[in-house]
Scaffold this active site. Structure first.
Site, short mmCIF file in Angstrom:
data_model
loop_
_atom_site.label_atom_id
_atom_site.label_comp_id
_atom_site.label_asym_id
_atom_site.label_seq_id
_atom_site.Cartn_x
_atom_site.Cartn_y
_atom_site.Cartn_z
N LEU A 21 0.82 -1.20 0.00
CA LEU A 21 0.00 0.00 0.00
C LEU A 21 0.86 1.26 0.00
CD1 LEU A 21 -2.67 1.52 0.18
CD2 LEU A 21 -2.64 1.13 2.66
N ASP A 66 13.24 3.67 10.78
CA ASP A 66 12.53 2.74 11.66
C ASP A 66 11.60 3.58 12.51
OD1 ASP A 66 11.60 0.95 13.52
OD2 ASP A 66 13.57 0.31 14.24
N VAL A 67 10.29 3.53 12.25
CA VAL A 67 9.36 4.41 12.95
C VAL A 67 9.26 4.09 14.43
CG1 VAL A 67 8.02 4.88 10.86
CG2 VAL A 67 7.31 3.02 12.40
N TYR A 159 -3.22 -6.52 17.07
CA TYR A 159 -3.36 -5.64 15.90
C TYR A 159 -4.61 -4.78 16.03
CZ TYR A 159 -3.58 -4.28 10.96
OH TYR A 159 -3.62 -3.58 9.78
N LYS A 163 -4.76 -0.63 16.10
CA LYS A 163 -5.46 0.17 15.09
C LYS A 163 -6.62 0.95 15.70
CE LYS A 163 -2.80 -0.78 11.64
NZ LYS A 163 -1.94 0.28 11.05
#
Length: 253
Positions: A21, A66-67, A159, A163
């Site tokens: 994406l 690297d976030v 996850y 989110k």
């Protein structure tokens, strides 16, 4: 292209930009004339995409980032501003799927790893970008959430938690940033065909995910990218704090 000419273009930064994406979003932004910063942990892939875009006349900067590392994110913003002098658009796309298993089998280490990228990474990138955009009195941010953050699919607790945090934070940060001329929204896609996360899923899980989509297929990366571009653009000038579903009808709230 000269630095002055490049600076006249909107500058867009995409994390996790080299594949899936993120790549689709980056290609779409470059296609509409933005100067793009391709931020990714995979430096070789980021440089390859930057070279591809440059060959087509686009302006692109590849950065290894690297976030989950605040120092790495700070360096990303510093390098972006040194090259372009401003930042107009940020897409928080980098993310991890994490384990697919029941709550009682998951570990604190798995929770930490997913949240460092999906929650802390979004927080750090958004905070630093927002400071620059507040100074400019303009800017637009889109974070990639997921329908998992609304529905909480079975075996996907970490996850889903991460989110849901992105969705909640987006709504709160929108209220903080609105007086400064900065908008922030998020998108909640369903399963995206060909995206890297699909390869991390057991076949039964991805099949089950697709079976729950009324349109009967996974999303295409370009379809999600189009909604991201809309939210970043002035066409969405009165939209902030929103979570846009791109789920083929699976989620509608």
């Amino acid at each position: 292209m000269s630095a002055r000419a490049a600076a006249s273009r909107p500058v867009a930064l995409v994390t996790g930009a080299a594949a899936g994406l993120g790549r689709a979003i980056t290609l779409a932004l470059a296609g509409q004339g933005d100067a793009v910063v391709i931020a990714d942990r995979e430096e070789a892939a980021a440089r390859e995409l930057a070279a591809e875009l440059a060959a087509g006349g686009a302006t692109a900067l590849a950065l290894r980032v690297d976030v989950a590392d605040p120092d790495s994110v700070a360096g990303m913003l510093r390098d972006t501003l040194e090259r372009f002098g401003r930042l107009d658009r940020l897409v928080n796309n980098a993310g991890l799927l994490g384990p697919i298993k029941p709550l009682w089998e998951t570990t604190e280490e798995e929770l930490r790893r997913v949240c460092e990228v999906n929650v802390q990474g979004v927080f750090t990138c958004t905070r630093l970008a927002a400071r620059q955009m507040i100074e400019q009195k303009s800017g637009s941010i889109v974070s990639v959430a997921s329908i998992a953050g609304k529905e909480g699919p079975r075996h996907l607790g970490i996850y889903s938690l991460s989110k849901a945090a992105v969705i909640g934070a987006t709504r709160s940060w929108a209220k903080d940033l609105a007086p400064h001329g900065v908008r922030i929204n998020c998108v909640s896609p369903s399963l995206i065909g060909g995206d890297g996360m699909v390869n991390e899923m057991p076949a039964w899980f991805s099949s089950d995910s697709i079976s729950r989509i009324p349109l009967g297929r996974p999303a295409r990366a370009r379809e999600v990218a189009e909604i991201v571009l809309f939210l970043l653009s002035d066409r969405a000038s009165f939209v902030t704090g929103a979570c846009y579903d791109v789920s083929g009808g699976r989620s509608s709230y």
